[in-house]
Write an enzyme that holds these catalytic residues in place. Structure first.
Site, PDB file in Angstrom:
ATOM      1  N   HIS A 185      40.908  45.107  39.788  1.00  0.00           N
ATOM      2  CA  HIS A 185      42.294  45.581  39.704  1.00  0.00           C
ATOM      3  C   HIS A 185      42.914  45.534  41.100  1.00  0.00           C
ATOM      4  O   HIS A 185      42.280  45.978  42.075  1.00  0.00           O
ATOM      5  CB  HIS A 185      42.310  47.018  39.162  1.00  0.00           C
ATOM      6  CG  HIS A 185      43.685  47.574  39.006  1.00  0.00           C
ATOM      7  ND1 HIS A 185      44.512  47.214  37.968  1.00  0.00           N
ATOM      8  CD2 HIS A 185      44.397  48.432  39.771  1.00  0.00           C
ATOM      9  CE1 HIS A 185      45.672  47.837  38.096  1.00  0.00           C
ATOM     10  NE2 HIS A 185      45.626  48.584  39.182  1.00  0.00           N
ATOM     11  N   ASP A 232      42.312  50.739  33.182  1.00  0.00           N
ATOM     12  CA  ASP A 232      42.144  50.873  34.636  1.00  0.00           C
ATOM     13  C   ASP A 232      41.510  52.206  35.014  1.00  0.00           C
ATOM     14  O   ASP A 232      41.882  52.837  36.016  1.00  0.00           O
ATOM     15  CB  ASP A 232      43.496  50.659  35.366  1.00  0.00           C
ATOM     16  CG  ASP A 232      44.032  49.262  35.142  1.00  0.00           C
ATOM     17  OD1 ASP A 232      43.221  48.338  34.972  1.00  0.00           O
ATOM     18  OD2 ASP A 232      45.264  49.093  35.126  1.00  0.00           O
TER      19      ASP A 232
HETATM   20  C1  GRF Z   1      43.944  39.677  39.984  1.00  0.00           C
HETATM   21  O1  GRF Z   1      44.735  40.252  41.008  1.00  0.00           O
HETATM   22  C2  GRF Z   1      43.316  40.765  39.157  1.00  0.00           C
HETATM   23  O2  GRF Z   1      43.006  41.911  39.874  1.00  0.00           O
HETATM   24  C3  GRF Z   1      44.400  41.061  38.168  1.00  0.00           C
HETATM   25  O3  GRF Z   1      44.866  39.780  37.812  1.00  0.00           O
HETATM   26  C4  GRF Z   1      44.753  38.930  38.939  1.00  0.00           C
HETATM   27  C5  GRF Z   1      44.090  37.639  38.477  1.00  0.00           C
HETATM   28  O4  GRF Z   1      44.328  36.606  39.409  1.00  0.00           O
HETATM   29  N1  GRF Z   1      43.895  41.869  37.078  1.00  0.00           N
HETATM   30  P1  GRF Z   1      43.971  35.070  39.091  1.00  0.00           P
HETATM   31  O5  GRF Z   1      44.633  34.684  37.794  1.00  0.00           O
HETATM   32  O6  GRF Z   1      42.473  34.957  39.007  1.00  0.00           O
HETATM   33  O7  GRF Z   1      44.515  34.304  40.276  1.00  0.00           O
END
Ligand code: GRF
Length: 204
Positions: free
Chosen positions: A104, A140
């Site tokens: 997160h 979360d």
């Molecule tokens: C990350 O910041 C994660 O924490 C959030 O979604 C984002 C995913 O990034 N839950 P990506 O699609 O892997 O670039």
């Protein structure tokens, strides 16, 4: 150990897991997205449990049942959520209790929810970060496994700050997962089942 990654977005964190050599057995997505292309290019089996309904009558429990079935059919032991865009119902966390983890982009318990980076900026904090935690039916929430602080800098936009956080997530999350695989547990009290490669059919 058979690891599934669940994603809905660009999949850059999935990519960092692949680059880190993690044994990803399945990538599960809920929509057409960059993550599924990354999986396909890496030769990793991909499953789509497509979500077409974004209305208030969305059948979350049915979606969850399909996700649980896909993971079970693939003998998955550990599920790493990496930007999965659909909140799953309690059946997911009953089926895989203590075996679902999430990353997160905030220092939980601060800034829960889908707009964590935007909310941190709006709150005017000077530092935010990222959290890897055990996912539970409460969004979360769940025990925190690792956190890293990331500074908020003058001139940050949501996109710039999120990218700075994701740079850290791409290091932290694969490392946490590698540690889980090495230990064989997520939390000390949750021992992961050993996957059996072959079955003799057993006895009755
Ligand atoms: C990350 O910041 C994660 O924490 C959030 O979604 C984002 C995913 O990034 N839950 P990506 O699609 O892997 O670039």
């Amino acid at each position: 150990m058979r690891v599934a990654v669940m994603a809905s977005g660009t999949g850059t964190i999935l990519n960092s897991m692949i680059d880190g050599g993690l044994p990803i057995a399945l990538v599960l997505v809920d929509r057409a997205c960059g993550a599924i292309e990354i999986a396909e290019n890496a030769g990793i089996p991909a499953a789509i449990v497509e979500r077409t309904d974004y209305s208030s009558t969305f059948d979350r429990d049915a979606h969850t049942a399909h996700v649980v079935a896909a993971l079970s059919e693939n003998d998955i032991d550990l599920i790493a959520m990496a930007g999965y865009g659909t909140i799953l119902g309690p059946a997911m966390f009953e089926a895989f209790e203590g075996r679902v983890i999430n990353t997160h982009p905030a220092l939980l318990p601060k800034f829960k929810g889908w707009h964590a980076v935007r909310d941190a900026l709006a709150a005017g904090v000077t530092a935010t970060g990222c959290t890897v935690h055990v996912a539970t039916a409460a969004v979360d929430d769940g025990p925190i496994l690792a956190q890293v602080e990331v500074p908020v800098l003058p001139g940050d936009t949501e996109a710039i700050l999120h990218e700075r956080i994701k740079l850290v997530e791409r290091e932290l999350y694969p490392q946490v997962i590698a540690d889980i695989i090495e230990r064989g547990t997520v939390l000390p009290e949750i021992v992961l089942p050993v996957s059996t490669e072959t079955s003799t059919g057993g006895t009755t």
